[in-house]
Design a protein around this motif. Structure first.
Motif, PDB file in Angstrom:
ATOM      1  N   ARG A  15       0.835  -1.208   0.000  1.00 28.40           N
ATOM      2  CA  ARG A  15       0.000   0.000   0.000  1.00 28.40           C
ATOM      3  C   ARG A  15       0.868   1.256   0.000  1.00 28.40           C
ATOM      4  O   ARG A  15       0.548   2.233  -0.673  1.00 28.40           O
ATOM      5  CB  ARG A  15      -0.931   0.004   1.211  1.00 28.40           C
ATOM      6  CG  ARG A  15      -2.105  -0.923   1.052  1.00 28.40           C
ATOM      7  CD  ARG A  15      -2.982  -0.882   2.287  1.00 28.40           C
ATOM      8  NE  ARG A  15      -4.214  -1.616   2.060  1.00 28.40           N
ATOM      9  CZ  ARG A  15      -5.413  -1.168   2.374  1.00 28.40           C
ATOM     10  NH1 ARG A  15      -5.553   0.006   2.947  1.00 28.40           N
ATOM     11  NH2 ARG A  15      -6.475  -1.900   2.128  1.00 28.40           N
ATOM     12  N   ALA A  59       0.954   4.074  -2.880  1.00 24.07           N
ATOM     13  CA  ALA A  59       0.699   5.482  -2.573  1.00 24.07           C
ATOM     14  C   ALA A  59       1.819   6.362  -3.113  1.00 24.07           C
ATOM     15  O   ALA A  59       1.554   7.437  -3.673  1.00 24.07           O
ATOM     16  CB  ALA A  59       0.542   5.678  -1.069  1.00 24.07           C
ATOM     17  N   ASP A  60       3.055   5.929  -2.969  1.00 28.08           N
ATOM     18  CA  ASP A  60       4.187   6.687  -3.524  1.00 28.08           C
ATOM     19  C   ASP A  60       4.078   6.797  -5.044  1.00 28.08           C
ATOM     20  O   ASP A  60       4.339   7.852  -5.618  1.00 28.08           O
ATOM     21  CB  ASP A  60       5.518   6.044  -3.141  1.00 28.08           C
ATOM     22  CG  ASP A  60       5.884   6.234  -1.679  1.00 28.08           C
ATOM     23  OD1 ASP A  60       5.302   7.146  -1.028  1.00 28.08           O
ATOM     24  OD2 ASP A  60       6.731   5.478  -1.177  1.00 28.08           O
ATOM     25  N   ILE A 108      -5.261   5.230  -7.147  1.00 28.81           N
ATOM     26  CA  ILE A 108      -5.809   4.332  -6.136  1.00 28.81           C
ATOM     27  C   ILE A 108      -7.286   4.669  -5.998  1.00 28.81           C
ATOM     28  O   ILE A 108      -7.651   5.838  -5.819  1.00 28.81           O
ATOM     29  CB  ILE A 108      -5.095   4.508  -4.780  1.00 28.81           C
ATOM     30  CG1 ILE A 108      -3.593   4.243  -4.940  1.00 28.81           C
ATOM     31  CG2 ILE A 108      -5.704   3.588  -3.732  1.00 28.81           C
ATOM     32  CD1 ILE A 108      -2.770   4.576  -3.711  1.00 28.81           C
ATOM     33  N   PRO A 127      -3.435   9.662  -2.169  1.00 30.07           N
ATOM     34  CA  PRO A 127      -2.306   8.851  -1.706  1.00 30.07           C
ATOM     35  C   PRO A 127      -1.918   9.139  -0.260  1.00 30.07           C
ATOM     36  O   PRO A 127      -1.541   8.239   0.477  1.00 30.07           O
ATOM     37  CB  PRO A 127      -1.178   9.222  -2.667  1.00 30.07           C
ATOM     38  CG  PRO A 127      -1.852   9.781  -3.869  1.00 30.07           C
ATOM     39  CD  PRO A 127      -3.122  10.399  -3.393  1.00 30.07           C
ATOM     40  N   VAL A 151      -3.796   7.046   2.154  1.00 33.27           N
ATOM     41  CA  VAL A 151      -3.290   5.671   2.211  1.00 33.27           C
ATOM     42  C   VAL A 151      -2.036   5.623   3.083  1.00 33.27           C
ATOM     43  O   VAL A 151      -1.900   4.765   3.950  1.00 33.27           O
ATOM     44  CB  VAL A 151      -3.006   5.118   0.799  1.00 33.27           C
ATOM     45  CG1 VAL A 151      -2.404   3.731   0.869  1.00 33.27           C
ATOM     46  CG2 VAL A 151      -4.289   5.108  -0.039  1.00 33.27           C
ATOM     47  N   LEU A 152      -1.128   6.573   2.857  1.00 37.03           N
ATOM     48  CA  LEU A 152       0.116   6.609   3.635  1.00 37.03           C
ATOM     49  C   LEU A 152      -0.150   6.839   5.121  1.00 37.03           C
ATOM     50  O   LEU A 152       0.556   6.306   5.968  1.00 37.03           O
ATOM     51  CB  LEU A 152       1.042   7.701   3.097  1.00 37.03           C
ATOM     52  CG  LEU A 152       1.714   7.403   1.757  1.00 37.03           C
ATOM     53  CD1 LEU A 152       2.423   8.638   1.237  1.00 37.03           C
ATOM     54  CD2 LEU A 152       2.673   6.233   1.877  1.00 37.03           C
TER      55      LEU A 152
END
Length: 86
Positions: free
Chosen positions: A45, A49-50, A59, A68, A71-72
């Motif tokens: 994940r 995200a990166d 995503i 993102p 997510v991070l």
């Protein structure tokens, strides 16, 4: 597992699908570590995200694009999908 290996697997799985298709992050983890895929999920994940931050993929959750950063930060719950960038 290296981030490069995860990036490569994401690309490989997306390239094997139709242009408008998506993949689940768990597919990436299962392909790389069939017996320990759950432990790999946070890293998959994070790499996704990166890549999304770099504009290399999107995503989504349902029909909604997920930031993102969310997510991070671990703010997402439920299934995510990885899609090619437009």
């Amino acid at each position: 597992m290296t981030n490069d290996a995860i990036t490569d697997m994401i690309a490989q799985l997306l390239n094997a699908r139709a242009a408008d298709a998506s993949i689940c992050p768990s597919e990436v983890a299962r392909a790389l570590a069939p017996d320990q895929w759950r432990a790999l999920m946070p890293q998959v994940r994070a790499v996704a995200a990166d890549l999304a931050l770099a504009g290399a993929l999107r995503i989504t959750q349902g029909s909604v694009e997920i930031a993102p950063g969310a997510v991070l930060a671990g703010l997402t719950r439920g299934p995510l999908r990885l899609r090619r960038a437009p």
